[in-house]
Design a protein around this motif. Structure first.
Motif, short mmCIF file in Angstrom:
data_model
loop_
_atom_site.label_atom_id
_atom_site.label_comp_id
_atom_site.label_asym_id
_atom_site.label_seq_id
_atom_site.Cartn_x
_atom_site.Cartn_y
_atom_site.Cartn_z
N PRO A 108 -11.92 -0.93 39.74
CA PRO A 108 -10.76 -0.04 39.87
C PRO A 108 -9.99 -0.37 41.15
O PRO A 108 -10.53 -0.96 42.08
CB PRO A 108 -11.38 1.36 39.93
CG PRO A 108 -12.78 1.13 40.43
CD PRO A 108 -13.20 -0.21 39.89
N PRO A 109 -8.71 0.01 41.24
CA PRO A 109 -7.94 -0.28 42.45
C PRO A 109 -8.48 0.49 43.64
O PRO A 109 -8.96 1.63 43.52
CB PRO A 109 -6.52 0.18 42.09
CG PRO A 109 -6.70 1.14 40.96
CD PRO A 109 -7.91 0.68 40.21
N ALA A 110 -8.42 -0.14 44.81
CA ALA A 110 -8.90 0.52 46.03
C ALA A 110 -8.04 1.71 46.40
O ALA A 110 -8.52 2.68 47.01
CB ALA A 110 -8.95 -0.48 47.18
N VAL A 111 -6.75 1.67 46.07
CA VAL A 111 -5.82 2.78 46.29
C VAL A 111 -5.13 3.05 44.97
O VAL A 111 -4.58 2.14 44.35
CB VAL A 111 -4.79 2.45 47.40
CG1 VAL A 111 -3.81 3.59 47.56
CG2 VAL A 111 -5.49 2.16 48.71
N ASP A 112 -5.17 4.31 44.53
CA ASP A 112 -4.68 4.65 43.19
C ASP A 112 -3.69 5.80 43.28
O ASP A 112 -4.07 6.95 43.52
CB ASP A 112 -5.86 5.02 42.29
CG ASP A 112 -5.44 5.22 40.84
OD1 ASP A 112 -4.28 4.94 40.51
OD2 ASP A 112 -6.28 5.65 40.04
N ASP A 113 -2.40 5.49 43.14
CA ASP A 113 -1.33 6.49 43.07
C ASP A 113 -1.40 7.47 44.24
O ASP A 113 -1.43 8.69 44.07
CB ASP A 113 -1.39 7.25 41.74
CG ASP A 113 -0.10 8.01 41.46
OD1 ASP A 113 0.93 7.68 42.07
OD2 ASP A 113 -0.13 8.96 40.66
N LEU A 114 -1.40 6.93 45.46
CA LEU A 114 -1.51 7.73 46.68
C LEU A 114 -0.12 8.09 47.17
O LEU A 114 0.71 7.21 47.41
CB LEU A 114 -2.29 6.96 47.74
CG LEU A 114 -2.52 7.68 49.07
CD1 LEU A 114 -3.35 8.95 48.85
CD2 LEU A 114 -3.22 6.76 50.06
N THR A 115 0.14 9.38 47.34
CA THR A 115 1.44 9.88 47.80
C THR A 115 1.20 10.96 48.85
O THR A 115 0.45 11.92 48.59
CB THR A 115 2.26 10.45 46.64
OG1 THR A 115 2.48 9.43 45.66
CG2 THR A 115 3.61 10.96 47.13
N PHE A 116 1.81 10.81 50.01
CA PHE A 116 1.71 11.82 51.06
C PHE A 116 2.81 11.56 52.08
O PHE A 116 3.54 10.57 52.00
CB PHE A 116 0.33 11.80 51.74
CG PHE A 116 0.05 10.56 52.52
CD1 PHE A 116 0.33 10.48 53.88
CD2 PHE A 116 -0.50 9.45 51.91
CE1 PHE A 116 0.07 9.34 54.61
CE2 PHE A 116 -0.77 8.29 52.62
CZ PHE A 116 -0.48 8.24 53.97
N GLU A 117 2.94 12.47 53.05
CA GLU A 117 3.93 12.36 54.11
C GLU A 117 3.26 12.55 55.46
O GLU A 117 2.26 13.25 55.57
CB GLU A 117 5.03 13.42 53.94
CG GLU A 117 5.94 13.21 52.75
CD GLU A 117 7.02 14.28 52.69
OE1 GLU A 117 6.97 15.21 53.52
OE2 GLU A 117 7.91 14.17 51.82
N ALA A 118 3.83 11.92 56.47
CA ALA A 118 3.45 12.14 57.86
C ALA A 118 4.73 12.53 58.59
O ALA A 118 5.66 11.72 58.69
CB ALA A 118 2.81 10.90 58.47
N ARG A 119 4.78 13.74 59.10
CA ARG A 119 6.01 14.27 59.65
C ARG A 119 6.18 13.87 61.11
O ARG A 119 5.20 13.70 61.84
CB ARG A 119 6.02 15.80 59.53
CG ARG A 119 5.88 16.29 58.10
CD ARG A 119 5.92 17.81 58.04
NE ARG A 119 5.72 18.27 56.67
CZ ARG A 119 4.54 18.57 56.16
NH1 ARG A 119 3.46 18.45 56.90
NH2 ARG A 119 4.44 18.98 54.92
N PRO A 120 7.42 13.75 61.57
CA PRO A 120 7.65 13.46 62.99
C PRO A 120 7.28 14.67 63.85
O PRO A 120 7.34 15.81 63.40
CB PRO A 120 9.16 13.17 63.05
CG PRO A 120 9.73 13.84 61.85
CD PRO A 120 8.67 13.81 60.80
N GLY A 121 6.90 14.39 65.09
CA GLY A 121 6.49 15.45 65.99
C GLY A 121 5.08 15.94 65.77
O GLY A 121 4.70 16.96 66.36
#
Length: 667
Positions: free
Chosen positions: A16-29
């Motif tokens: 299987p893929p090592a990363v599978d449909d990964l979605t997230f955010e990292a906000r400034p500050g």
């Protein structure tokens, strides 16, 4: 803001893929922690964000993908694993070379060494640095371009508590001035203590995306760690007393003689053990990790007797009817966690387990920025940062960050040349190779002149008939092979992994120019040194100067430059220094005999009159003295070795352009 959308790595074979449909955010500050166990895909996710791994998905850095950012080093600072640098290079030399690559002033290197506390180690070699000092140098390299976003892969692994506090204090200072920080870790307590936002992944898929306070409440639970040779007896006693007092207490046996008790404290456990004569080897308060199980892959059913992990990061509950794990209490029929005391019959609810407050952050904090201030505005000066030293953190002196760099939109053509000069002269390898070539040539010349049968051109070049190439030309080819070979062995231009060196046209032209100048200087120094040795040993009249010395000099310089370029291009195509050396040796051993065999036989045409015909075709007039130089160059190219060099360099250049410049890589 950093936005990762649908990251999916390319699977290998049937895995299987090592990363599978990964979605997230990292906000400034803020500081974002990417949490996961070993093998969960954290490093692969970072490498996909930096376009170092193949796959699908896109990552936006303030609305732009990385390959569309003109100055990547001024937008993203990266620390992946160890610092990729030659072990013989100094800390200051490493940073000055990276300054040239990022297009920032060389003085920035000294400023960053001061910020990370390595001023006293500026002349130390990279191979002698400890893990903590190497991590400081890597962070200094990441901050060279004054980036808005920092990506760090397990930056605190192996560091002492003091180094840990310093590291996260500096990351907190960067975030408090409007920057975005994303780092990976496998320690949930560290993530809750140092991050504002925690993204949990397992098996390459998103498990939870939570604020730090919510993460600490749902994922971390206070517990009492007990170690006793009578673990089963003590577990039964604690459960019986909790049931009698109508308190919610969970006892979990963790193998051997270790127990974890949730919903109680050290005093109660210690009193129970004392009353019943149970020997205790350890009794301590801890923060337990209720880690979620890996989410099942699409199309697969969960394991028998379990339910999928919940999205809030809490641990899954075994399905009804399944046997509990060995050493744990059976799960009650009402669905409560194993080992907990069921609710009393009178309908009153059991007392909930205490919720731990979020752990305090490092003491090196700075005021939050004004929301109206843009991240591009200059950093305020004088905010406190933890610095290494014998004093405690509460008494450490403040130190300002260097001022931000002004964004330049025009690229200077001297930037890659400055980088290549720093790379070549930053280690003693080039000087050692040149010195070895001079010494070897002088010794060979002295022995060849003793017999008196070697012609003067071969004598001055120290080229015996047994060698395919003279020492100076071999040294030039080796320097050319190292030009790209060191890039792939110590990939400082890209972040981690072999074979990720950016190969834009500017970098190629800079390497060709610097390598050609080095080869010409070596080709000039060797005959002069050989002539001096011959006149010292055998007198001033031993070696007469040939009358056609301009043509001989042109052929000698062309041979050196051609071999240097052949080694450089072959190392760039095959990503190895040995491939470059093999290409240099293949010119006289393989290609030249084939060309000589193809050119055998009488020639029906001559190059006589070539300068006059070129003068007629050109729009400008050049001096008549240049005709002799043109004929000399034509004769050199017409030789079998010259033709073999031209063919080899042309083929390698085409291969380099085809395999390297068509990729999405940046200089």
């Amino acid at each position: 803001m950093l936005q990762a959308i649908g990251l999916t790595s390319t699977p290998r074979r049937d895995r299987p893929p090592a990363v599978d449909d990964l979605t997230f955010e990292a906000r400034p500050g803020g500081v974002t922690a990417l949490l996961g166990a070993a093998g969960s895909g954290k490093t692969t996710a970072l490498r996909m964000m930096l376009e170092l791994e193949p796959g699908r998905g896109v990552t936006y850095f303030r609305g732009r993908p990385l390959h569309r950012i003109a100055h990547p080093a001024r937008e993203v600072g990266v620390l992946l694993g160890d610092v990729p640098g030659h072990p013989a290079r100094t800390c200051r030399g490493q940073l000055r070379m990276l300054c040239a690559a990022a297009g920032v002033p060389a003085s920035r290197a000294d400023a960053m060494l001061d910020i990370v506390g390595l001023t006293g180690l500026r002349d130390e070699r990279l191979g002698t640095l400890s893990l903590g000092m190497e991590r400081r140098l890597g962070l200094a390299a990441a901050l060279l371009g004054d980036p808005h976003t920092l990506l760090l892969d397990a930056p605190a692994t192996g560091l002492s508590p003091r180094e840990n506090s310093w590291l996260f204090g500096l990351l907190r200072a960067h975030a408090d001035h409007g920057g975005t920080v994303l780092y990976t870790t496998d320690d949930p307590k560290e993530a809750a203590r140092t991050a504002d936002h925690v993204v949990t992944i397992s098996g390459g898929r998103l498990v939870a995306d939570q604020e730090a306070a919510v993460f600490a409440r749902t994922r971390l639970r206070p517990r009492v760690a007990v170690r006793t040779p009578h673990a089963a007896r003590l577990a039964a006693l604690v459960s019986r007393e909790a049931r009698a007092a109508q308190r919610s207490v969970e006892v979990v046996a963790e193998g051997g003689n270790r127990l974890c008790v949730y919903g109680s404290d050290c005093a109660e456990i210690g009193e129970t053990a004392f009353r019943h004569g149970v020997l205790l080897h350890r009794l301590a308060d801890e923060i337990g990790d209720a880690a979620p199980e890996a989410a099942p892959a699409p199309g697969t059913a969960p394991a028998p007797g379990t339910v999928p992990a919940s999205a809030d990061g809490t641990a899954p509950v075994p399905a009804p009817g399944t046997a509990p794990a060995p050493g744990t209490a059976p799960a009650p029929a009402d669905g409560t966690a194993p080992g907990t005391v069921p609710a009393p019959a009178d309908g009153t609810a059991p007392a909930p387990a205490p919720v731990p407050p979020p752990a305090p952050r490092p003491t090196a904090t700075v005021p939050r920025p004004d929301p109206q201030r843009s991240p591009q505005q200059p950093h305020p000066q004088g905010f406190p940062l933890p610095r290494p030293g014998p004093q405690t953190q509460a008494h450490q002196p403040p130190h300002p960050l260097p001022p931000p760099l002004a964004v330049r939109t025009v690229r200077s053509p001297l930037r890659p040349i400055r980088y290549e000069l720093c790379r070549l002269l930053g280690v003693p390898t080039a000087r050692a190779i040149a010195a070895a070539a001079l010494v070897t040539s002088a010794v060979l010349t002295a022995f060849l002149a003793r017999s008196g049968s070697t012609p003067p051109p071969a004598l001055l070049a120290a080229w015996p008939a047994l060698l395919p190439l003279p020492p100076a030309v071999l040294a030039a080819g080796l320097l050319g092979a190292l030009s790209f070979g060191d890039e792939y062995r110590y990939p400082v231009l890209a972040t981690g992994g072999a074979g990720t060196v950016p190969r834009r046209l500017g970098l190629l032209l800079a390497k060709l120019a610097v390598t050609a100048v080095t080869a010409v200087l070596l080709a000039l120094l060797v005959p002069l040194a050989d002539l001096a040795v011959l006149r010292l040993l055998y007198g001033g009249e031993a070696i007469p100067v040939p009358g056609n010395w301009p043509g001989l000099c042109a052929g000698w310089a062309g041979l050196s430059v051609g071999c240097a370029w052949a080694g450089l291009l072959a190392a760039g195509v095959f990503r190895a220094t040995l491939a470059g050396v093999a290409a240099v040796l293949a010119v006289p051993v393989v290609v030249a005999p084939l060309v000589r065999k193809a050119l055998e036989g009488p020639s029906a045409r001559s190059l006589t009159g070539l300068p006059a015909r070129l003068r007629e075709l050109s729009w400008t007039q050049w001096p008549f003295e240049a005709d002799g130089w043109l004929l000399a160059v034509a004769r050199v190219v017409a030789q079998p070795v010259g033709t073999a060099l031209v063919l080899s360099v042309t083929a390698l250049t085409c291969a380099y352009l085809f395999t390297g410049l068509r990729r999405r890589a940046r200089w």
